[in-house]
Design a protein around this motif. Sequence first.
Motif, PDB file in Angstrom:
ATOM      1  N   HIS A 121      -3.241 -32.805  33.399  1.00 30.85           N
ATOM      2  CA  HIS A 121      -2.460 -32.146  32.348  1.00 30.85           C
ATOM      3  C   HIS A 121      -2.674 -30.633  32.365  1.00 30.85           C
ATOM      4  O   HIS A 121      -1.723 -29.864  32.129  1.00 30.85           O
ATOM      5  CB  HIS A 121      -2.824 -32.719  30.981  1.00 30.85           C
ATOM      6  CG  HIS A 121      -2.166 -34.026  30.685  1.00 30.85           C
ATOM      7  ND1 HIS A 121      -0.802 -34.153  30.521  1.00 30.85           N
ATOM      8  CD2 HIS A 121      -2.681 -35.273  30.531  1.00 30.85           C
ATOM      9  CE1 HIS A 121      -0.500 -35.415  30.274  1.00 30.85           C
ATOM     10  NE2 HIS A 121      -1.614 -36.124  30.283  1.00 30.85           N
ATOM     11  N   LYS A 122      -3.881 -30.200  32.663  1.00 29.14           N
ATOM     12  CA  LYS A 122      -4.144 -28.762  32.751  1.00 29.14           C
ATOM     13  C   LYS A 122      -3.318 -28.137  33.867  1.00 29.14           C
ATOM     14  O   LYS A 122      -2.712 -27.061  33.695  1.00 29.14           O
ATOM     15  CB  LYS A 122      -5.640 -28.530  33.005  1.00 29.14           C
ATOM     16  CG  LYS A 122      -6.026 -27.064  33.115  1.00 29.14           C
ATOM     17  CD  LYS A 122      -7.531 -26.913  33.327  1.00 29.14           C
ATOM     18  CE  LYS A 122      -7.927 -25.442  33.407  1.00 29.14           C
ATOM     19  NZ  LYS A 122      -9.403 -25.274  33.578  1.00 29.14           N
ATOM     20  N   ILE A 123      -3.248 -28.815  35.008  1.00 30.36           N
ATOM     21  CA  ILE A 123      -2.480 -28.312  36.146  1.00 30.36           C
ATOM     22  C   ILE A 123      -0.991 -28.325  35.829  1.00 30.36           C
ATOM     23  O   ILE A 123      -0.271 -27.344  36.090  1.00 30.36           O
ATOM     24  CB  ILE A 123      -2.786 -29.154  37.403  1.00 30.36           C
ATOM     25  CG1 ILE A 123      -4.235 -28.934  37.844  1.00 30.36           C
ATOM     26  CG2 ILE A 123      -1.816 -28.811  38.532  1.00 30.36           C
ATOM     27  CD1 ILE A 123      -4.714 -29.920  38.891  1.00 30.36           C
ATOM     28  N   CYS A 124      -0.502 -29.418  35.260  1.00 28.54           N
ATOM     29  CA  CYS A 124       0.930 -29.520  34.944  1.00 28.54           C
ATOM     30  C   CYS A 124       1.344 -28.526  33.883  1.00 28.54           C
ATOM     31  O   CYS A 124       2.451 -27.976  33.932  1.00 28.54           O
ATOM     32  CB  CYS A 124       1.263 -30.945  34.498  1.00 28.54           C
ATOM     33  SG  CYS A 124       1.223 -32.163  35.832  1.00 28.54           S
ATOM     34  N   GLN A 125       0.476 -28.267  32.917  1.00 32.05           N
ATOM     35  CA  GLN A 125       0.807 -27.288  31.883  1.00 32.05           C
ATOM     36  C   GLN A 125       0.913 -25.893  32.486  1.00 32.05           C
ATOM     37  O   GLN A 125       1.806 -25.113  32.134  1.00 32.05           O
ATOM     38  CB  GLN A 125      -0.258 -27.300  30.788  1.00 32.05           C
ATOM     39  CG  GLN A 125       0.115 -26.460  29.568  1.00 32.05           C
ATOM     40  CD  GLN A 125       1.406 -26.934  28.921  1.00 32.05           C
ATOM     41  OE1 GLN A 125       1.523 -28.102  28.525  1.00 32.05           O
ATOM     42  NE2 GLN A 125       2.394 -26.042  28.804  1.00 32.05           N
ATOM     43  N   ALA A 126       0.017 -25.589  33.442  1.00 25.87           N
ATOM     44  CA  ALA A 126       0.106 -24.299  34.130  1.00 25.87           C
ATOM     45  C   ALA A 126       1.407 -24.216  34.929  1.00 25.87           C
ATOM     46  O   ALA A 126       2.071 -23.170  34.935  1.00 25.87           O
ATOM     47  CB  ALA A 126      -1.099 -24.117  35.051  1.00 25.87           C
ATOM     48  N   ALA A 127       1.791 -25.304  35.588  1.00 21.32           N
ATOM     49  CA  ALA A 127       3.044 -25.328  36.342  1.00 21.32           C
ATOM     50  C   ALA A 127       4.235 -25.100  35.423  1.00 21.32           C
ATOM     51  O   ALA A 127       5.172 -24.364  35.747  1.00 21.32           O
ATOM     52  CB  ALA A 127       3.182 -26.654  37.081  1.00 21.32           C
ATOM     53  N   SER A 128       4.193 -25.727  34.251  1.00 17.67           N
ATOM     54  CA  SER A 128       5.269 -25.572  33.274  1.00 17.67           C
ATOM     55  C   SER A 128       5.318 -24.148  32.727  1.00 17.67           C
ATOM     56  O   SER A 128       6.392 -23.535  32.631  1.00 17.67           O
ATOM     57  CB  SER A 128       5.072 -26.568  32.130  1.00 17.67           C
ATOM     58  OG  SER A 128       6.074 -26.424  31.149  1.00 17.67           O
ATOM     59  N   ASP A 129       4.161 -23.599  32.388  1.00 16.12           N
ATOM     60  CA  ASP A 129       4.101 -22.250  31.821  1.00 16.12           C
ATOM     61  C   ASP A 129       4.613 -21.197  32.801  1.00 16.12           C
ATOM     62  O   ASP A 129       5.242 -20.204  32.403  1.00 16.12           O
ATOM     63  CB  ASP A 129       2.663 -21.911  31.415  1.00 16.12           C
ATOM     64  CG  ASP A 129       2.179 -22.740  30.233  1.00 16.12           C
ATOM     65  OD1 ASP A 129       3.027 -23.336  29.534  1.00 16.12           O
ATOM     66  OD2 ASP A 129       0.947 -22.807  30.029  1.00 16.12           O
ATOM     67  N   HIS A 130       4.348 -21.409  34.104  1.00 14.56           N
ATOM     68  CA  HIS A 130       4.695 -20.400  35.117  1.00 14.56           C
ATOM     69  C   HIS A 130       5.980 -20.726  35.871  1.00 14.56           C
ATOM     70  O   HIS A 130       6.393 -19.951  36.747  1.00 14.56           O
ATOM     71  CB  HIS A 130       3.542 -20.237  36.104  1.00 14.56           C
ATOM     72  CG  HIS A 130       2.306 -19.633  35.505  1.00 14.56           C
ATOM     73  ND1 HIS A 130       2.170 -18.286  35.278  1.00 14.56           N
ATOM     74  CD2 HIS A 130       1.151 -20.197  35.066  1.00 14.56           C
ATOM     75  CE1 HIS A 130       0.981 -18.041  34.738  1.00 14.56           C
ATOM     76  NE2 HIS A 130       0.345 -19.174  34.601  1.00 14.56           N
ATOM     77  N   GLY A 131       6.601 -21.866  35.554  1.00 16.75           N
ATOM     78  CA  GLY A 131       7.857 -22.217  36.211  1.00 16.75           C
ATOM     79  C   GLY A 131       7.720 -22.541  37.681  1.00 16.75           C
ATOM     80  O   GLY A 131       8.624 -22.272  38.477  1.00 16.75           O
ATOM     81  N   VAL A 132       6.576 -23.131  38.080  1.00 17.24           N
ATOM     82  CA  VAL A 132       6.322 -23.488  39.471  1.00 17.24           C
ATOM     83  C   VAL A 132       6.262 -25.009  39.583  1.00 17.24           C
ATOM     84  O   VAL A 132       5.319 -25.631  39.084  1.00 17.24           O
ATOM     85  CB  VAL A 132       5.000 -22.871  39.977  1.00 17.24           C
ATOM     86  CG1 VAL A 132       4.718 -23.309  41.419  1.00 17.24           C
ATOM     87  CG2 VAL A 132       5.044 -21.354  39.885  1.00 17.24           C
ATOM     88  N   PRO A 133       7.242 -25.648  40.231  1.00 15.94           N
ATOM     89  CA  PRO A 133       7.220 -27.110  40.360  1.00 15.94           C
ATOM     90  C   PRO A 133       6.001 -27.587  41.144  1.00 15.94           C
ATOM     91  O   PRO A 133       5.434 -26.848  41.960  1.00 15.94           O
ATOM     92  CB  PRO A 133       8.514 -27.423  41.115  1.00 15.94           C
ATOM     93  CG  PRO A 133       9.383 -26.232  40.899  1.00 15.94           C
ATOM     94  CD  PRO A 133       8.456 -25.062  40.818  1.00 15.94           C
ATOM     95  N   LEU A 134       5.621 -28.842  40.897  1.00 19.69           N
ATOM     96  CA  LEU A 134       4.390 -29.404  41.444  1.00 19.69           C
ATOM     97  C   LEU A 134       4.687 -30.670  42.229  1.00 19.69           C
ATOM     98  O   LEU A 134       5.276 -31.619  41.712  1.00 19.69           O
ATOM     99  CB  LEU A 134       3.415 -29.718  40.299  1.00 19.69           C
ATOM    100  CG  LEU A 134       2.069 -30.321  40.668  1.00 19.69           C
ATOM    101  CD1 LEU A 134       1.205 -29.287  41.413  1.00 19.69           C
ATOM    102  CD2 LEU A 134       1.347 -30.794  39.403  1.00 19.69           C
ATOM    103  N   LEU A 135       4.280 -30.683  43.505  1.00 14.04           N
ATOM    104  CA  LEU A 135       4.419 -31.862  44.361  1.00 14.04           C
ATOM    105  C   LEU A 135       3.101 -32.625  44.364  1.00 14.04           C
ATOM    106  O   LEU A 135       2.046 -32.040  44.624  1.00 14.04           O
ATOM    107  CB  LEU A 135       4.760 -31.454  45.794  1.00 14.04           C
ATOM    108  CG  LEU A 135       5.995 -30.584  46.003  1.00 14.04           C
ATOM    109  CD1 LEU A 135       6.044 -30.074  47.443  1.00 14.04           C
ATOM    110  CD2 LEU A 135       7.260 -31.365  45.682  1.00 14.04           C
ATOM    111  N   ILE A 136       3.158 -33.925  44.083  1.00 10.15           N
ATOM    112  CA  ILE A 136       1.950 -34.748  44.116  1.00 10.15           C
ATOM    113  C   ILE A 136       2.017 -35.645  45.346  1.00 10.15           C
ATOM    114  O   ILE A 136       2.937 -36.451  45.494  1.00 10.15           O
ATOM    115  CB  ILE A 136       1.798 -35.558  42.825  1.00 10.15           C
ATOM    116  CG1 ILE A 136       1.663 -34.581  41.638  1.00 10.15           C
ATOM    117  CG2 ILE A 136       0.591 -36.498  42.905  1.00 10.15           C
ATOM    118  CD1 ILE A 136       1.415 -35.220  40.302  1.00 10.15           C
TER     119      ILE A 136
END
Length: 549
Positions: A267-282
């Motif tokens: 959740h910490k990583i995803c929240q950072a991705a959301s805040d900065h507008g950078v999509p995340l590949l898992i």
Amino acid sequence: MSSSSSPPNETPKSNTPHPINNDTTHKTPKQDSPSSGNGSSGTGNKSRRGWTRFLPWMAGLIAIPSAYTAYSVLYGVDEEDRLIQNDDTQALYRSKSTPDLLFSLAILKLCSIQTLVHYGPKVLGFLESIHLSAPAYWVVKKTFFKNFCAGTTMAETTALVESLNKESIGVILDYAVEAANGGKEQWDSVAENIVRTIELSSKNNDLAFSCLKVSGLTSYSLLERLSTNIEIVTALEKGGHASQVGGLQPLTPEEQEELQQLEQRLHKICQAASDHGVPLLIDAEQTWYQPAIDNLVISLSRRYNTSRPLVYNTYQMYRKDTLRRLHHDIDEARARGYLLGVKLVRGAYMTSERERAASRGRPDPIQDTLADTHNAYYQGLELTLDNLFLSGPGGQEVKDKDTKLAAAKGAKALSPAKRGVTGLMVGSHNENSILRAVDQVRSRNIDPRDRSVQFAQLYGMGDHLTLHLAHEGQRVFKYVPYGPIEYVMPYLFRRMQENTGFLGSTSAKERALLRAELRRRAGVAPSSLPSPSPSPASPSSPSSVSEKK
């Protein structure tokens, strides 16, 4: 599986402590000089001389293949030259220097030597066991690591990111530490590094993705325990018996705490991705970990994929069950009102999957033939595009009038009943797959700048594909790993193995293109070879199915 955090079929790692802060420079304590007057006089110099005496032969390991490569480029005749016809190598490699092309060709040629790739991990393991890993890592860092990775620290990636962005190529920064030994402190460190890659990437978030491996944030034993329980519950829901897959294994209090910490990191990583507008590949992993990873990603998608596909799950189409699962996940996303990020790959763990299935008497999870894998990949591609969420270049959802406009132009319009669910990352080094995907995007009149469709190749592989897509105006990314060399070795070994493909593979064609451009720059006439004659792999052979996620 034992409670050990090391997965099967992984190369043993050195005992070097895992770095808590990857950007911290760890300096060796200053040694006493011979004139210091204490009993340890000269120890530091002896220690340094311990492996530096290997420098001459290490330099030879690099110089000899480089010289051979240069000679063969100019005057040799290679069967791979049959693979190219009218490719404009001058335009393709206009931003590449001649030394860069020579280096890439030399490394890819070394990777095509099966003996080297097969015995390399074993030799490295032996050198580590006799405390000679330093010279081995020096050679690896100057060769394979340099070709496939951006550096050991985040700071070392900056110049490469800027260079790729100038070519309109996006970057997927990956802190590629795998199977981090230890516990909470190490997993927290990995999570912190991923957050920092997101922050760095946000400087140009239109050309940025981030990524992670869940196994880098927790233990393998927890993922396997969770996956086993999920399989049992799924079997019971379908009317089966728990005995088919073993008994339920309740989590211990320690495992429950570890799961809670894993969720907090995600959740910490995803929240950072959301805040900065950078999509995340898992990333996808082996089948005995994947059910737990899938459940975690779906949970994250429900929370973060509300206005755009932000979290992407990876679907390995060389698995027999993946297409069915993709259908299910799309229907689930539509029913529950969230978006589904889909990264399509062929797969990267074929050997270990088959070995484990055979050892446990379980069905082979991998497609029977290469043709079956191709068919599944193409079906997954069409399914995802048929359900695409059109966000437009600026990230805003495209309205119905644009779909009607596409239909008026004669393009294949997206079904209004199915539109607006998926985002797509086409992860492939297969030229036919990429061309097919581009054709599918064009037939639907999808703007190539739309942020819901993009392509990706690994750094150091398939550069001709990446450059061609960029020149065509498609959204294309390079998957750029970095990290301490001793912890990135499993990644490097997989890249080497993927470049030992048969004649006609992407790697073989890339070598032929590099050779042709170097000859053009040197003013040497192309070798006289017969016209290219396609020789595709036999559909009955599963070889070369492996393709990175």
